[in-house]
Motif scaffolding. Sequence first.
Motif, PDB file in Angstrom:
ATOM      1  N   ARG A 134     -11.054  -0.778  11.739  1.00  0.00           N
ATOM      2  CA  ARG A 134      -9.757  -0.091  11.749  1.00  0.00           C
ATOM      3  C   ARG A 134      -8.610  -1.045  11.488  1.00  0.00           C
ATOM      4  N   LEU A 135      -8.827  -2.331  11.716  1.00  0.00           N
ATOM      5  CA  LEU A 135      -7.750  -3.315  11.547  1.00  0.00           C
ATOM      6  C   LEU A 135      -7.660  -3.755  10.092  1.00  0.00           C
ATOM      7  N   SER A 136      -6.460  -3.941   9.617  1.00  0.00           N
ATOM      8  CA  SER A 136      -6.239  -4.367   8.232  1.00  0.00           C
ATOM      9  C   SER A 136      -6.219  -5.883   8.138  1.00  0.00           C
ATOM     10  N   GLY A 137      -6.672  -6.361   6.995  1.00  0.00           N
ATOM     11  CA  GLY A 137      -6.601  -7.784   6.717  1.00  0.00           C
ATOM     12  C   GLY A 137      -5.232  -8.141   6.162  1.00  0.00           C
ATOM     13  N   ILE A 138      -5.006  -9.421   5.976  1.00  0.00           N
ATOM     14  CA  ILE A 138      -3.760  -9.916   5.395  1.00  0.00           C
ATOM     15  C   ILE A 138      -3.777  -9.587   3.905  1.00  0.00           C
ATOM     16  N   ALA A 139      -2.696  -8.974   3.419  1.00  0.00           N
ATOM     17  CA  ALA A 139      -2.634  -8.481   2.038  1.00  0.00           C
ATOM     18  C   ALA A 139      -2.972  -9.563   1.008  1.00  0.00           C
ATOM     19  N   SER A 140      -2.461 -10.762   1.203  1.00  0.00           N
ATOM     20  CA  SER A 140      -2.727 -11.825   0.217  1.00  0.00           C
ATOM     21  C   SER A 140      -4.215 -12.194   0.200  1.00  0.00           C
ATOM     22  N   ASN A 141      -4.877 -12.159   1.352  1.00  0.00           N
ATOM     23  CA  ASN A 141      -6.311 -12.459   1.403  1.00  0.00           C
ATOM     24  C   ASN A 141      -7.118 -11.333   0.749  1.00  0.00           C
ATOM     25  N   ILE A 142      -6.688 -10.100   0.957  1.00  0.00           N
ATOM     26  CA  ILE A 142      -7.361  -8.961   0.324  1.00  0.00           C
ATOM     27  C   ILE A 142      -7.260  -9.093  -1.189  1.00  0.00           C
ATOM     28  N   GLN A 143      -6.076  -9.455  -1.686  1.00  0.00           N
ATOM     29  CA  GLN A 143      -5.884  -9.596  -3.128  1.00  0.00           C
ATOM     30  C   GLN A 143      -6.702 -10.758  -3.704  1.00  0.00           C
ATOM     31  N   LYS A 144      -6.797 -11.869  -2.972  1.00  0.00           N
ATOM     32  CA  LYS A 144      -7.629 -12.994  -3.432  1.00  0.00           C
ATOM     33  C   LYS A 144      -9.078 -12.561  -3.543  1.00  0.00           C
ATOM     34  N   LEU A 145      -9.550 -11.863  -2.536  1.00  0.00           N
ATOM     35  CA  LEU A 145     -10.940 -11.402  -2.524  1.00  0.00           C
ATOM     36  C   LEU A 145     -11.165 -10.387  -3.640  1.00  0.00           C
ATOM     37  N   ARG A 146     -10.213  -9.491  -3.826  1.00  0.00           N
ATOM     38  CA  ARG A 146     -10.327  -8.492  -4.900  1.00  0.00           C
ATOM     39  C   ARG A 146     -10.376  -9.184  -6.258  1.00  0.00           C
ATOM     40  N   HIS A 147      -9.550 -10.195  -6.439  1.00  0.00           N
ATOM     41  CA  HIS A 147      -9.530 -10.939  -7.702  1.00  0.00           C
ATOM     42  C   HIS A 147     -10.897 -11.564  -7.977  1.00  0.00           C
ATOM     43  N   GLU A 148     -11.529 -12.110  -6.939  1.00  0.00           N
ATOM     44  CA  GLU A 148     -12.852 -12.708  -7.121  1.00  0.00           C
ATOM     45  C   GLU A 148     -13.855 -11.654  -7.581  1.00  0.00           C
ATOM     46  N   PHE A 149     -13.833 -10.472  -6.978  1.00  0.00           N
ATOM     47  CA  PHE A 149     -14.732  -9.403  -7.399  1.00  0.00           C
ATOM     48  C   PHE A 149     -14.394  -8.929  -8.810  1.00  0.00           C
ATOM     49  N   ASP A 150     -13.107  -8.748  -9.100  1.00  0.00           N
ATOM     50  CA  ASP A 150     -12.686  -8.260 -10.414  1.00  0.00           C
ATOM     51  C   ASP A 150     -13.047  -9.229 -11.531  1.00  0.00           C
TER      52      ASP A 150
END
Length: 101
Positions: A12-28
């Motif tokens: 239920r807790l959200s991660g830090i937006a910049s970390n989410i974007q870094k992780l998303r970039h790695e997947f993308d």
Amino acid sequence: IEKHGIVDGIYRLSGIASNIQKLRHEFDSEQIPDLTKDIYIQDIHCVGSLCKLYFRELPNPLLTYQLYEKFSDAVSAATDEERLVKIHDVIQQLPPPHYRS
């Protein structure tokens, strides 16, 4: 997530937006992210947040609109055994890409 999470309600807790974007970039960029990096271990919530974001952005939900009523009926079955059989039957009806996920 569960191995490194230390609180109840971790999904239920959200991660830090910049970390989410870094992780998303790695997947993308089709890399295999190293989820053992300190940045992800220290903010394990970013992993769950990215999973939720992925499912939210699907054009058709994983449990498709077409099968929604069947899933709803299946989870409402009277006994655990009946519920399991009905859910299994509906899962078998999923389109192949959804079934593989």
